[in-house]
Motif scaffolding. Structure first.
Motif, PDB file in Angstrom:
ATOM      1  N   ASP A  92       0.860  -1.285  -0.060  1.00 24.89           N
ATOM      2  CA  ASP A  92      -0.049   0.055  -0.066  1.00 24.89           C
ATOM      3  C   ASP A  92       1.025   1.190   0.054  1.00 24.89           C
ATOM      4  O   ASP A  92       1.532   1.332   1.036  1.00 24.89           O
ATOM      5  CB  ASP A  92      -0.861  -0.057   1.386  1.00 24.89           C
ATOM      6  CG  ASP A  92      -1.673  -1.038   1.365  1.00 24.89           C
ATOM      7  OD1 ASP A  92      -2.059  -1.594   0.272  1.00 24.89           O
ATOM      8  OD2 ASP A  92      -1.997  -1.706   2.580  1.00 24.89           O
ATOM      9  N   TRP A  94       1.580   5.411  -0.287  1.00 22.29           N
ATOM     10  CA  TRP A  94       1.271   6.569   0.033  1.00 22.29           C
ATOM     11  C   TRP A  94       2.242   7.644  -0.681  1.00 22.29           C
ATOM     12  O   TRP A  94       3.320   7.265   0.011  1.00 22.29           O
ATOM     13  CB  TRP A  94       0.869   6.807   1.462  1.00 22.29           C
ATOM     14  CG  TRP A  94      -0.111   6.083   1.997  1.00 22.29           C
ATOM     15  CD1 TRP A  94      -0.077   4.787   2.341  1.00 22.29           C
ATOM     16  CD2 TRP A  94      -1.619   6.669   2.314  1.00 22.29           C
ATOM     17  NE1 TRP A  94      -1.456   4.255   2.894  1.00 22.29           N
ATOM     18  CE2 TRP A  94      -2.307   5.604   2.856  1.00 22.29           C
ATOM     19  CE3 TRP A  94      -2.084   7.781   2.171  1.00 22.29           C
ATOM     20  CZ2 TRP A  94      -3.716   5.801   3.367  1.00 22.29           C
ATOM     21  CZ3 TRP A  94      -3.487   7.984   2.574  1.00 22.29           C
ATOM     22  CH2 TRP A  94      -4.221   7.024   3.036  1.00 22.29           C
ATOM     23  N   ASN A 119      -1.025   2.203  -8.714  1.00 21.08           N
ATOM     24  CA  ASN A 119      -1.999   2.220  -7.751  1.00 21.08           C
ATOM     25  C   ASN A 119      -1.258   2.803  -6.435  1.00 21.08           C
ATOM     26  O   ASN A 119      -0.521   2.418  -5.714  1.00 21.08           O
ATOM     27  CB  ASN A 119      -2.400   0.824  -7.291  1.00 21.08           C
ATOM     28  CG  ASN A 119      -3.571   0.639  -6.172  1.00 21.08           C
ATOM     29  OD1 ASN A 119      -4.002   1.616  -5.725  1.00 21.08           O
ATOM     30  ND2 ASN A 119      -3.925  -0.368  -5.926  1.00 21.08           N
ATOM     31  N   ASN A 121      -1.743   6.239  -3.489  1.00 19.79           N
ATOM     32  CA  ASN A 121      -2.606   7.351  -2.761  1.00 19.79           C
ATOM     33  C   ASN A 121      -1.694   8.760  -2.622  1.00 19.79           C
ATOM     34  O   ASN A 121      -0.797   8.564  -1.908  1.00 19.79           O
ATOM     35  CB  ASN A 121      -3.022   6.895  -1.347  1.00 19.79           C
ATOM     36  CG  ASN A 121      -3.595   5.625  -1.212  1.00 19.79           C
ATOM     37  OD1 ASN A 121      -4.313   5.341  -2.193  1.00 19.79           O
ATOM     38  ND2 ASN A 121      -3.422   4.933  -0.427  1.00 19.79           N
ATOM     39  N   LEU A 187      -9.800  10.488   2.430  1.00 19.16           N
ATOM     40  CA  LEU A 187      -8.660   9.742   2.279  1.00 19.16           C
ATOM     41  C   LEU A 187      -8.768   8.313   2.326  1.00 19.16           C
ATOM     42  O   LEU A 187      -8.227   7.534   1.714  1.00 19.16           O
ATOM     43  CB  LEU A 187      -7.575  10.057   3.391  1.00 19.16           C
ATOM     44  CG  LEU A 187      -6.756  11.390   3.301  1.00 19.16           C
ATOM     45  CD1 LEU A 187      -5.912  11.702   4.393  1.00 19.16           C
ATOM     46  CD2 LEU A 187      -6.061  11.671   2.100  1.00 19.16           C
ATOM     47  N   ALA A 190      -9.604   7.544  -1.020  1.00 17.77           N
ATOM     48  CA  ALA A 190      -8.677   7.501  -2.063  1.00 17.77           C
ATOM     49  C   ALA A 190      -8.021   6.134  -1.636  1.00 17.77           C
ATOM     50  O   ALA A 190      -7.283   5.504  -2.546  1.00 17.77           O
ATOM     51  CB  ALA A 190      -7.633   8.765  -1.421  1.00 17.77           C
ATOM     52  N   ALA A 191      -7.787   5.702  -0.539  1.00 21.11           N
ATOM     53  CA  ALA A 191      -6.988   4.404  -0.090  1.00 21.11           C
ATOM     54  C   ALA A 191      -7.800   3.315  -0.952  1.00 21.11           C
ATOM     55  O   ALA A 191      -7.099   2.236  -1.426  1.00 21.11           O
ATOM     56  CB  ALA A 191      -6.892   4.443   1.369  1.00 21.11           C
ATOM     57  N   HIS A 193      -9.355   3.398  -3.595  1.00 19.27           N
ATOM     58  CA  HIS A 193      -9.307   3.297  -5.091  1.00 19.27           C
ATOM     59  C   HIS A 193      -8.291   2.653  -5.558  1.00 19.27           C
ATOM     60  O   HIS A 193      -7.170   2.543  -5.111  1.00 19.27           O
ATOM     61  CB  HIS A 193      -9.412   4.868  -5.604  1.00 19.27           C
ATOM     62  CG  HIS A 193      -9.252   4.802  -7.007  1.00 19.27           C
ATOM     63  ND1 HIS A 193     -10.336   4.574  -7.832  1.00 19.27           N
ATOM     64  CD2 HIS A 193      -8.096   5.194  -7.655  1.00 19.27           C
ATOM     65  CE1 HIS A 193     -10.070   4.715  -8.928  1.00 19.27           C
ATOM     66  NE2 HIS A 193      -8.718   5.164  -9.056  1.00 19.27           N
ATOM     67  N   SER A 197      -4.851   7.600  -6.868  1.00 17.27           N
ATOM     68  CA  SER A 197      -5.768   8.723  -6.389  1.00 17.27           C
ATOM     69  C   SER A 197      -5.100   9.957  -6.187  1.00 17.27           C
ATOM     70  O   SER A 197      -3.738   9.785  -5.807  1.00 17.27           O
ATOM     71  CB  SER A 197      -6.460   8.132  -5.274  1.00 17.27           C
ATOM     72  OG  SER A 197      -5.318   7.553  -4.321  1.00 17.27           O
TER      73      SER A 197
END
Lengths: 337, 654
Positions: A92, A94, A119, A121, A187, A190-191, A193, A197
């Protein structure tokens, strides 16, 4: 790996042991708190979360998260994000950038990250000023702004981050502020999606540009200046929820619902899948219009890293997994006796 | 010279040890393809081969002009060779511009086959010849060379007139007609090229009619040679005594790409090649992009910087990240490369050097990025620098670069150059068992659960000063890295003065300790000579050939080659001390020379060629002679001019 389920992490579990060194009163603190809450709310793990930033005040962010983090070089975070995601699509990611980092020195990279739909955020902290270098105008500063580097007023016309993101084919575009109750929700979406994002966050620099977003964050005024978008709902705003946006011909117009002959049905209804409307909404500016908050646009599109891995899988299926023997013996070989 | 009968019995062939053939024509004339085919055929027939492609920077410079001439030189030999050859034995000139650009490189008495059809008034004018002048009618030139006028364009049209192809497509086959003539002249079999044409056009591109036309043109050229009674002799180059085994021909870029894939397999990591197209490095991408079934991922980034950053991101995430570029691109990557040094992450940076500075000579070779690779970053920012010595050596060097990067947690710069990147040579096909695996351990950390648990410390070190490689996705080793100075051990941001000095020294010492993976340099030639010729990179072959030639004359000279520029081999200082004179031939203005002078207080002299071309063996021989005889004098460096190294012709003419 142990089979027992990991305990659910709380917001403070994402906080690292490093002292946070932003100026007291900086808007970044509340964004940091919001992100830590989001991580807890969405059930993120520390080991799978990676925070990647460029250079600038906001880009110190990764040091304060007890996750994996990479504080890279000025403007280039998108390149690192793409590399990390190619190598391990399960993470994940960011990305934290600012108006200088993401729109000035790194404008090119941001555009390509978004169009590729990696992918990630991406959060752009927009304070309309250069903070770390102590107060020069930025690409989002208003024309005529007097700063240390523009004593007679800045000559540059400002760029609109949301319009840029939409033009760069981002698949999720949203806005919020450092003081907004909706920030956590934006947020979280967004996470959730799958794809790139882009969230612009109006952030107050109380040292070099204090009050830049008072119109959108001030307790007494914000509700009259900001329109919260909700998918499928009419565009209503105002302290008394009596103002709205409608189209007259092909132009937006602010109307008062108290006026005779104006009803909710006359207003624009938000549709997150409507890109031309998102482009119009991105271009509404205070004081002539309310500025929109929330998710402007969202669409599903395959991610870059997903397509890349698909190609690798397809090639392996078609040609068989490549071996070194096959590699060495490809092409015209011949025997010397 | 022995004369023998060829298999077809048509004509006698004079045996010769080697032949240097150069094809020259418009950049659209297919000269690279013709040259490649002669190379492949000769390699498969058992010759040793070396090649030198030479093409213009413009994709299609105005047709018929000297600026648009593309050349491809092949040296094929019955002995071991290390260079594409100084002088051309046979030139194929497809038009007046090609003739003009290349005929002076042909040996006196050498063969020039000209495409007579193209020597029209218009084309002579385009080539810049005076009105009324035709060089192939010039008696002075005619006396110097054996010029054969063959109307190749016309004969090719004639041969293909019944194919039903458009005149444009017919003309595109004339390179095969020319190749056919060369195959006859040098007694080469047509089979290998016929197979190639069938595979390329009939099978892959599904255009059997194109394959057929090309094969027809090739055969027509060959039969022309056989029946025209124009050429009094043909030549035969026997097999070379190269070690037995299975071979294939590789270019440097191809070998480098294969080396990277091999390294990824040896390390159990997938290769991520992140790059931005740039001459002459793009072919590495072209080779790797279709290799996805080997787990290779290629990323064509938006620019050089993003490519470098992505490659570092790949390393941070625990895989093999590589970026490739040429000089101007390396300049753009510099800041990110510094971040890789600071964060101590593995990444391989390939720089296929070309003529500089700035855009410079994009398609020409040079070795002028040594300083950039060693020092071209802000701060004290050391990196490992390896330079392969030949096309085939790019394979090994790529594996070594990846091995060091992955096991020592640091960036490695692989410095090749346009000459070895585009040049080719026979490459002995290895087997997987020839290579040691690249062993990698990723960090792990189990939290103690205590309040004072210090957590994973990413900047602790082993005996090689290597830090642990903790990768995202692993519970327990969560950590943050970045460009700010790190406290040794914990990796926390640190502004402590003593720590910064320690860390700067650690980063330098980390590179130094790679010495334990670097073999000592070996001296070839006469150990007791006064003169050591020391080279690095592409000039290896020319230097070795020159030294061998001088030694054959009974003179004493030694040579050695530096593959590792940083760190340098342990014994280099001791080796340099043994010789009174040290000559460093480099295709730059003296970059290694300055480094060795500074590091070892050694009075090294330079032979510096900065013409976008590799050394001629002859140039290095002349420099050696000048140093041996004492005629060299006090000059720190000499520059060759028109193939001559003349101590009296060194003034800068402005």
């Amino acid at each position: 790996m142990p089979d027992t389920p990991l305990p659910t992490l709380k917001a403070k579990d994402f906080s690292s042991d490093q002292d946070v060194r932003w100026c007291p009163g900086c808007g970044d603190y509340s964004i940091l708190n919001a992100v830590q809450r989001v991580c807890a709310n969405i059930g993120a793990t520390r080991e799978n979360s990676v925070f990647i930033s460029g250079i600038g005040c906001s880009s110190r962010f990764p040091y304060y998260m007890d996750t994996y983090g990479f504080h890279t070089i000025h403007g280039r975070a998108p390149g690192f994000v793409t590399g990390v995601k190619m190598a391990n699509p399960d993470l994940d990611i960011w990305m934290i950038t600012g108006d200088g980092d993401g729109l000035s020195i790194g404008g090119n990279h941001l555009m390509h990250l978004l169009r590729r739909n990696v992918n990630v955020n991406a959060m752009l902290f927009n304070n309309r000023i250069y903070g770390l270098t102590k107060g020069q105008y930025s690409p989002t500063s208003e024309t005529g702004k007097k700063t240390k580097s523009s004593p007679m007023g800045s000559l540059d016309f400002p760029i609109n981050p949301l319009s840029l993101a939409l033009a760069a084919e981002a698949t999720f575009v949203a806005r919020s502020t450092d003081k907004d109750r909706g920030l956590v929700g934006v947020l979280e979406r967004a996470a959730g999606h799958k794809g790139a994002s882009f969230v612009e966050i109006y952030q107050n620099c109380n040292i070099f540009n204090d009050g830049a977003f008072v119109f959108a964050t001030g307790k007494d005024v914000r509700e009259d200046n900001v329109l919260y978008l909700e998918d499928g709902k009419p565009m209503i705003y105002g302290k008394d929820s009596n103002k709205g946006l409608r189209l007259v011909g092909n132009r937006p117009e602010v109307v008062n619902l108290d006026d005779n002959g104006v009803s909710e049905d006359d207003l624009l209804f938000h549709d997150e899948s409507n890109k031309p409307m998102a482009e119009m909404l991105a271009d509404l500016h205070y004081p002539d219009f309310p500025e929109v908050m929330g998710v402007l646009f969202r669409e599903e599109r395959p991610t870059y890293e997903g397509l890349l891995h698909d190609q690798v899988d397809a090639a392996k299926e078609k040609k068989g997994e490549g071996t070194l023997e096959a590699l060495f013996n490809a092409g015209d070989t011949y025997e010397v006796e | 010279m022995a004369t023998e009968t060829t298999p077809n019995g048509a004509a006698a062939a004079n045996a010769r040890n080697s032949a240097v053939v150069r094809f020259a024509g418009d950049s659209g004339d297919g000269m690279q393809l013709a040259g490649t085919q002669l190379t492949d055929t000769s390699a498969i027939l058992g010759n040793d081969v070396a090649t030198l492609p030479d093409y213009p920077a413009e994709i299609r410079a105005p047709a018929g002009t000297v600026a648009g001439v593309s050349g491809f030189q092949v040296n094929f030999a019955a002995e071991q060779i290390f260079t594409p050859g100084d002088v051309v034995n046979a030139l194929i000139a497809m038009n007046p511009a090609a003739f003009k650009a290349h005929y002076k490189d042909v040996e006196p008495g050498g063969i020039i086959v000209v495409n007579e059809t193209e020597f029209s008034k218009t084309n002579l004018k385009k080539a810049g010849y005076e009105p009324g002048y035709n060089p192939i009618e010039d008696e002075a030139i005619d006396q110097q060379y054996k010029i054969y006028k063959v109307p190749i364009t016309k004969l090719n049209q004639e041969a293909l007139k019944d194919t039903g192809m458009s005149p444009k497509d017919v003309n595109r086959c004339k390179n095969m007609y020319a190749l056919g003539i060369v195959y006859w002249l040098f007694d080469r079999s047509l089979d290998i090229t016929i197979r190639h044409l069938n595979e390329t056009f009939a099978v892959r591109k599904k255009r059997p009619e194109v394959a057929e036309a090309n094969i027809k043109a090739l055969k027509a050229g060959y039969f022309f040679g056989e029946t025209a009674e124009m050429f009094p002799v043909r030549y035969a180059v026997a097999k070379a005594p190269i070690p037995t085994g299975k071979y294939r021909k590789v270019t440097g870029n191809e070998a480098l790409a294969m080396g990277l894939i091999t390294a990824s397999k040896l390390a159990g990591k997938s290769l991520h090649y992140c790059t931005y197209p740039i001459t002459p490095a793009s072919d590495i991408l072209h080779y790797l992009a279709p290799a996805k079934n080997y787990g290779v991922k290629t990323f064509q980034a938006e620019d050089e910087i993003a490519a470098m950053c992505a490659a570092i991101g790949v390393g941070f995430a625990g895989q093999l990240g590589v970026t490739g570029t040429s000089g101007p691109g390396l300049a753009l990557k510099g800041e990110a490369l510094g971040l890789a040094v600071m964060t101590e992450l593995p990444v391989v940076v390939v720089n296929v050097q070309r003529g500089g500075p700035s855009t410079g000579l994009p398609t020409k070779t040079e070795q002028s990025d040594l300083w950039q690779a060693m020092y071209g970053r802000n701060g004290d920012c050391p990196a490992v620098v390896i330079a392969p010595q030949s096309p085939g050596d790019c394979f090994n060097a790529a594996i070594e670069a990846a091995r060091i990067a992955l096991t020592r947690m640091m960036p490695v710069v692989l410095l090749t150059d346009g000459y070895i990147a585009n040049g080719s040579e026979p490459w002995r096909v290895p087997t997987e068992s020839d290579f040691e695996p690249i062993e990698i351990t990723h960090a792990s950390y189990t939290p103690t659960g205590e309040k004072d648990d210090p957590g994973f410390a990413p900047y602790t070190r082993n005996e090689n000063l290597t830090r642990p490689w903790g990768i995202p996705g692993t519970p327990g080793t969560e950590h943050r890295v970045g460009g700010l100075e790190k406290a040794n051990g914990t990796g926390s941001v640190s502004y402590d003065p003593t720590n910064h000095q320690t860390m700067t020294r650690i980063r330098a010492e980390k590179v130094n300790r790679v010495q334990n993976m670097v073999p000592d340099i070996e001296v070839q030639g006469d150990e007791d000579a006064d003169l050591l010729v020391l080279g690095w990179g592409g000039p290896y072959g020319s230097i070795l050939t020159a030294v061998n030639n001088i030694r054959e004359q009974g003179k004493k000279v030694a040579t050695t080659h530096l593959r590792y520029l940083s760190p340098m081999p342990k014994n280099l200082g001791d080796v340099l001390k043994k010789y009174d004179k040290v000559l460093i031939p480099e295709l730059n203005n003296g970059q290694l020379r300055l480094i060795l002078r500074g590091k070892f207080l050694c009075d090294a002299r330079g032979l510096n060629k900065i013409q976008g071309k590799p050394f001629l063996v002859e140039e290095i021989e002349q420099a050696i002679e000048l140093l041996l005889s004492g005629e060299w004098g006090d000059a720190e460096a000499l520059y060759p001019v028109d193939g001559n190294v003349d101590v009296n012709a060194q003034a800068l003419t402005v």
